[in-house]
Scaffold this motif. Structure first.
Motif, short mmCIF file in Angstrom:
data_model
loop_
_atom_site.label_atom_id
_atom_site.label_comp_id
_atom_site.label_asym_id
_atom_site.label_seq_id
_atom_site.Cartn_x
_atom_site.Cartn_y
_atom_site.Cartn_z
N GLY A 44 0.88 -1.12 -0.11
CA GLY A 44 0.04 0.09 -0.09
C GLY A 44 1.02 1.41 0.00
O GLY A 44 1.90 1.09 -0.26
N TYR A 45 0.23 2.40 0.13
CA TYR A 45 0.90 3.71 0.14
C TYR A 45 2.43 3.59 1.19
O TYR A 45 3.27 4.01 0.90
CB TYR A 45 0.14 4.87 0.85
N PRO A 46 2.42 3.14 2.39
CA PRO A 46 3.55 3.12 3.19
C PRO A 46 4.80 2.63 2.41
O PRO A 46 5.62 3.26 2.45
CB PRO A 46 3.01 2.18 4.55
N ALA A 67 -2.11 -4.22 -4.92
CA ALA A 67 -2.14 -3.02 -4.46
C ALA A 67 -3.22 -2.58 -3.79
O ALA A 67 -4.31 -2.14 -4.43
CB ALA A 67 -1.81 -2.13 -5.78
N ASP A 68 -3.10 -2.06 -2.55
CA ASP A 68 -4.24 -1.38 -1.58
C ASP A 68 -3.81 -0.08 -1.61
O ASP A 68 -3.48 0.55 -0.87
CB ASP A 68 -3.79 -2.06 -0.36
N PHE A 69 -4.41 0.37 -2.72
CA PHE A 69 -4.38 2.08 -3.01
C PHE A 69 -5.92 2.55 -2.72
O PHE A 69 -6.15 3.72 -2.66
CB PHE A 69 -4.05 2.33 -4.44
N LYS A 70 -6.82 1.65 -2.31
CA LYS A 70 -8.14 2.02 -2.00
C LYS A 70 -8.51 3.28 -3.01
O LYS A 70 -9.10 4.30 -2.58
CB LYS A 70 -8.39 2.57 -0.59
N VAL A 71 -8.45 2.74 -4.30
CA VAL A 71 -8.73 3.75 -5.42
C VAL A 71 -10.32 4.42 -5.33
O VAL A 71 -11.12 3.60 -5.27
CB VAL A 71 -8.58 3.15 -6.70
N ALA A 72 -10.42 5.65 -5.15
CA ALA A 72 -11.72 6.38 -5.05
C ALA A 72 -11.76 7.46 -5.82
O ALA A 72 -11.57 8.86 -5.26
CB ALA A 72 -11.90 6.48 -3.63
N ASP A 73 -12.00 7.61 -7.20
CA ASP A 73 -11.86 8.81 -8.07
C ASP A 73 -12.86 8.65 -9.06
O ASP A 73 -13.66 7.68 -9.23
CB ASP A 73 -10.31 8.99 -8.40
N ALA A 92 -3.48 -7.48 -8.64
CA ALA A 92 -4.99 -6.89 -8.21
C ALA A 92 -4.76 -5.64 -7.43
O ALA A 92 -3.65 -5.07 -7.15
CB ALA A 92 -5.38 -7.96 -7.15
N ILE A 93 -5.95 -4.87 -7.54
CA ILE A 93 -6.04 -3.74 -6.70
C ILE A 93 -7.08 -3.70 -6.14
O ILE A 93 -8.27 -4.13 -5.99
CB ILE A 93 -5.92 -2.80 -7.94
N ILE A 94 -7.01 -3.01 -4.98
CA ILE A 94 -8.07 -2.58 -4.01
C ILE A 94 -8.66 -1.26 -4.31
O ILE A 94 -7.84 -0.32 -4.24
CB ILE A 94 -7.83 -2.91 -2.43
N VAL A 95 -10.05 -1.07 -4.55
CA VAL A 95 -10.52 0.02 -4.89
C VAL A 95 -11.96 0.63 -4.02
O VAL A 95 -12.34 -0.53 -3.17
CB VAL A 95 -11.07 0.23 -6.30
N GLN A 96 -12.31 1.42 -3.63
CA GLN A 96 -13.56 1.64 -2.92
C GLN A 96 -14.81 1.84 -3.84
O GLN A 96 -14.57 1.84 -5.12
CB GLN A 96 -13.52 3.24 -2.44
N PHE A 119 -10.66 -5.96 -6.18
CA PHE A 119 -11.25 -6.26 -4.78
C PHE A 119 -11.84 -4.79 -4.42
O PHE A 119 -11.32 -3.87 -4.38
CB PHE A 119 -10.22 -6.68 -3.67
N VAL A 120 -13.21 -4.80 -3.91
CA VAL A 120 -13.83 -3.76 -3.44
C VAL A 120 -14.13 -3.61 -1.92
O VAL A 120 -14.56 -4.64 -1.46
CB VAL A 120 -15.34 -3.51 -4.28
N VAL A 121 -13.56 -2.47 -1.31
CA VAL A 121 -13.59 -2.34 0.10
C VAL A 121 -15.30 -2.40 0.43
O VAL A 121 -15.89 -1.46 -0.29
CB VAL A 121 -13.21 -1.06 0.64
N SER A 122 -15.71 -3.19 1.16
CA SER A 122 -17.12 -2.97 1.57
C SER A 122 -17.49 -2.31 2.98
O SER A 122 -18.37 -1.78 3.15
CB SER A 122 -17.86 -4.36 1.31
N GLU A 123 -16.40 -2.73 3.79
CA GLU A 123 -16.57 -2.12 5.36
C GLU A 123 -15.14 -2.14 5.82
O GLU A 123 -14.26 -3.11 5.57
CB GLU A 123 -17.60 -2.99 5.86
N MET A 124 -14.85 -1.29 6.76
CA MET A 124 -13.39 -1.17 7.04
C MET A 124 -13.20 -1.79 8.35
O MET A 124 -14.44 -1.95 9.15
CB MET A 124 -12.67 0.16 7.05
N SER A 125 -12.02 -2.32 8.84
CA SER A 125 -11.88 -3.05 9.83
C SER A 125 -11.57 -2.58 11.30
O SER A 125 -11.72 -2.81 12.45
CB SER A 125 -10.77 -3.78 9.58
N HIS A 126 -11.20 -1.06 11.20
CA HIS A 126 -10.96 -0.32 12.45
C HIS A 126 -12.11 0.13 13.33
O HIS A 126 -13.19 -0.10 12.48
CB HIS A 126 -9.93 1.00 12.05
N PRO A 127 -12.00 0.53 14.57
CA PRO A 127 -13.12 0.82 15.22
C PRO A 127 -14.09 1.76 14.72
O PRO A 127 -15.21 1.64 14.67
CB PRO A 127 -12.64 1.37 16.67
#
Ligand code: XMP
Length: 226
Positions: A44-46, A67-73, A92-96, A119-127
Motif C-alpha cells: 500500500g501507500y507506506p 495494490a491496496d490503494f483504495k482507489v476512489a476517484d 490485483a488492486i483494492i478500490v473503494q 477487490f472492492v472495500v465493503s466495510e473497514m476493519s478499524h473501530p
C-alpha cells in the motif's frame, strides 16, 4: 511485466501478507522468509511511497501482489491509476466502492485488459470503520461489487458476523479478503469460518521476531478448520 499479472490467485494457505514496512530491503527479506506460506502480498501507500512502485515486480517473484490503494476517484482518473498499477506487475488492486457504478466498472474494465483483478472495500476493519460503512451501506457496496464483476470484496476480520452477512450478499462467486487478524484483534479461524477466502495479516507477521514462525501459526490455525 505482463507475466506477473498472469499469476493466478490460488488459495493454498489462505494468508495474504500485508507488507507495510517502508524500505525495500525489509520488504524483500520478510517476503522471501514467508514465501510458500502466503498466497499473495498486499502493498500500500507506506511501502510504495517509501520505495516506488517498482517494488511490485520485485515482490511478484515471491507471490502475486495486491495494490491496496483504495482507489476512489472519477472513472478517468481511476483508469489512469489502474493502468500504472497493472503495468508495474501487480496482480490485483483494492478500490473503494462508494464512488459508484461507473468508477467501479472502469476499474474492472481496466483490470480485465491486463488480466488483473479488482477487490472492492465493503466495510473497514478499524473501530471507526462502521461509522459511515453502516450495515446497509456495506451490503449495498458488496452487491454493487458483484454487479460490476469485481473479483472480490474486502470485509473486516474484526467483525466476523459482518463477513458472514456480506458473504450472504455476494454468494459464492466473489472472493472475500479480510484484514484485521492479529494486531487489530481478529481471529484467522473465526474469519475463515465466517466465509472469508483469505485473511490479511500485517504487523503480527512482519513485526515478529520470526515472521516465518508467525505465518506458520496462522497457516496451521486455518488448516485445523478443514
Ligand atoms: P495489520 O497490521 O493490522 O494490517 O494486520 C492490516 C492491513 O490491511 C489494511 N486494512 C484494510 N484494507 N480495507 C482495506 O482495504 C480495510 O477494511 C482494511 N483494514 C485494514 C491496512 O492498511 C493494513 O495494510
Amino acid at each position: 511485466n505482463s507475466n506477473a499479472n498472469a499469476t493466478v490467485f490460488q488459495r493454498k494457505t489462505g494468508i495474504i501478507l500485508a507488507l507495510d514496512v517502508t524500505d525495500e530491503a525489509s520488504a524483500l527479506e520478510i517476503t522471501s522468509e514467508v514465501s510458500g506460506l502466503i498466497d499473495a502480498v498486499k502493498i500500500g501507500y507506506p511501502l510504495v511511497l517509501g520505495t516506488g512502485l517498482q517494488i511490485a515486480s520485485k515482490l511478484s517473484k515471491y507471490a502475486p501482489v495486491i495494490a491496496d490503494f483504495k482507489v476512489a476517484d472519477i472513472p478517468n482518473t481511476d483508469r489512469l491509476i489502474c493502468e500504472h498499477v497493472f503495468k508495474a506487475g501487480c496482480a490485483a488492486i483494492i478500490v473503494q466502492g462508494f464512488t459508484g457504478p461507473d468508477s467501479l466498472t472502469e476499474c474492472v474494465k481496466t483490470a480485465d485488459e491486463f488480466g488483473g483483478k479488482v477487490f472492492v472495500v465493503s466495510e473497514m476493519s478499524h473501530p471507526g470503520g462502521d461509522h459511515f460503512f453502516t450495515d446497509d451501506v456495506s451490503k449495498e457496496i458488496a452487491a454493487l461489487a458483484k454487479k460490476s464483476d469485481a473479483f472480490g470484496i474486502v470485509a473486516p476480520a474484526t467483525r466476523p458476523e459482518r463477513v458472514k452477512e456480506l458473504r450472504a450478499v455476494i454468494g459464492g462467486d466473489l472472493k472475500i479478503i479480510s484484514p484485521g487478524v492479529g494486531a487489530q484483534g481478529g481471529s484467522a479461524a473465526d474469519t475463515i469460518k465466517a466465509g472469508a477466502d483469505w485473511v490479511i495479516v500485517g504487523r503480527s507477521i512482519y513485526n515478529a521476531e520470526n515472521p516465518r514462525d508467525e505465518a506458520m501459526k496462522v497457516k496451521v490455525e486455518i488448516e485445523k478448520l478443514i
